[in-house]
Enzyme design. Structure first.
Site, mmCIF file in Angstrom:
data_model
loop_
_atom_site.group_PDB
_atom_site.id
_atom_site.type_symbol
_atom_site.label_atom_id
_atom_site.label_comp_id
_atom_site.label_asym_id
_atom_site.label_seq_id
_atom_site.Cartn_x
_atom_site.Cartn_y
_atom_site.Cartn_z
ATOM 1 N N PHE A 212 2.778 -2.483 1.575
ATOM 2 C CA PHE A 212 3.506 -2.529 0.494
ATOM 3 C C PHE A 212 3.899 -4.119 0.075
ATOM 4 C CE2 PHE A 212 7.970 -3.517 -0.766
ATOM 5 C CZ PHE A 212 8.161 -2.684 -1.751
ATOM 6 N N ASP A 213 3.791 -4.869 0.898
ATOM 7 C CA ASP A 213 4.028 -6.391 0.950
ATOM 8 C C ASP A 213 2.864 -6.882 0.069
ATOM 9 O OD1 ASP A 213 5.503 -5.593 3.235
ATOM 10 O OD2 ASP A 213 5.854 -7.616 3.620
#
Length: 427
Positions: A212-213
């Site tokens: 996600f990051d």
């Protein structure tokens, strides 16, 4: 250099500011900052983390804040600990999810938050909290859109084993080589983002886990957002439950997915740039051209395609009209196409103004290239009886020399902005 000023409406009103660029008001009924702590089976570490973070913010923040514990379907006593802390501290809230995934937790909490700045950090607090002020300050001021803690930036102090160090550096090297990432550390669990910017990006972030990051940062970079990096002091948690092999595999799949989406146009980069007001700054000053390195890279890419097309045409025509005629025809066709593509892609010239002059002068440059290649062929045939392999080799070398000459003449003469009013776009 004069940047293009925002246009005014007919009534003289100034357009609304771009998302992420106005300073955040530190008063009001809503929290200024919402810090999310994603947890899964962390009943032992959660309470020390929340107490330490709460004490730090109570002493240092100076504005309303919230700490949100995002419980990722824990099967131990994590949720009970979180709910007890929420009853004790008014600034602590709990958000429970029935499915695992750090990305899923951040997406859910950030999407529903009413805070102006959204942040998250790992429950082990491996990152020294002294970096938290520098992390959020540029977001509060409106200078930056996203801020990340970096263990690889100059000035960072890191304590961790060689295995994790090696994996981290290899991962970020892969990101730079495959996704052209310009940020130094994608996976440090210490990040913040403006909420007005996050609302535009989050609908396009698909990963629900550790990638996600990275996906969020790549999307932010491609949307033209400013990413601020803070060197951190970071001490590895030896009891970390992260499965390195599974995480690495998922990250590589994510990289492949983003690469594919980039080529297929599934990532709406241009639309995001328009929505966020992060289009490249228009250049109005005569004589200002794109950076030389950018021009060289683009010119080289166009040149490779042009040379391949030239060789294909030459080989097709060689057996029909002879070497000299084949060389002339192939070079003429590719030269016209080369000038047109370089005009737009390499030197950023748009519109029809000056197009005829550019093509005429491009043909002069073509003539010089023809002298080099035809002269090389004539000299070769005069001194030897070459075969097709030697002819092709000599032509490739001659074309390389002609390419260097072509770039210098196109940049310094044909598309030199000082010669006219045609303004190239900034890359």
């Amino acid at each position: 250099m004069n940047a293009t000023a925002p246009s005014r409406s007919s009534a003289g009103a100034v357009p609304a500011p771009r998302p992420g660029t106005t300073p955040v008001g530190l008063g009001g009924p809503h929290p200024v900052l919402d810090i999310v702590i994603p947890v899964y089976n962390e009943e032992a570490d959660l309470e020390p983390c929340i107490r330490r973070l709460h004490a730090y913010l109570a002493e240092r923040s100076g504005y309303p804040y919230r700490i949100t514990v995002a419980d990722n379907a824990s099967t131990d006593g994590t949720l009970r600990v979180a709910e007890r802390l929420a009853r004790e501290f008014a600034e602590v809230e709990v958000h429970h999810l029935d499915e695992k995934g750090r990305g899923r937790a951040l997406h859910a909490v950030w999407s529903a938050s009413d805070a102006a700045v959204l942040a998250y950090m790992d429950v082990d607090l491996s990152t020294d909290l002294a970096a938290f002020g520098p992390l959020v300050a540029p977001l509060l001021s409106g200078h930056s859109d996203v801020a990340i803690g970096s263990r690889l930036a100059r000035g960072a102090r890191v304590v961790r084993g060689p295995k994790r160090e090696f994996i981290s550096r290899c991962y970020n090297l892969i990101l730079r080589s495959t996704l052209a990432a310009r940020f130094s550390d994608a996976q440090c669990g210490f990040k913040a983002i403006r909420a007005d910017v996050a609302r535009r990006l989050l609908p396009h972030v698909r990963d629900t886990g550790w990638f996600f990051d990275t996906e969020l940062l790549v999307l932010a970079q491609r949307a033209g957002l400013r990413i601020h990096e803070v060197p951190v002091d970071w001490v590895d948690d030896p009891d970390s439950s992260v499965n390195i092999a599974a995480t690495a595999t998922a990250d590589l799949k994510g990289i492949a997915r983003i690469t594919r989406a980039t080529f297929t146009g599934q990532i709406p980069v241009h639309r995001l740039r328009e929505q966020l007001g992060r289009e490249p700054i228009g250049v109005e000053a005569p004589g200002v051209s794109p950076r030389l390195v950018t021009q060289l890279v683009r010119f080289a890419a166009v040149g490779v395609a042009s040379t391949a097309a030239y060789l294909l045409l030459f080989l097709l025509l060689r057996t029909v009209v002879g070497a000299q005629a084949a060389n002339f025809t192939a070079l003429l066709i590719t030269a016209i196409a080369n000038t047109a593509v370089n005009r737009r892609v390499t030197f950023g010239v748009r519109g029809r103004a000056g197009a005829g002059r550019h093509q005429f002068e491009g043909l002069i440059v073509f003539g010089l290239g023809l002298v080099l290649t035809s002269g090389s062929l004539a000299l070769l045939n005069h001194t030897a009886n070459p075969g097709i392999v030697l002819e092709t080799t000599v032509l490739v070398v001659a074309n390389l020399a002609a390419t260097v000459l072509r770039f210098l003449l196109l940049r310094g003469w044909v598309f030199n902005p000082r010669r006219g009013r045609t303004v190239p776009e900034e890359s």
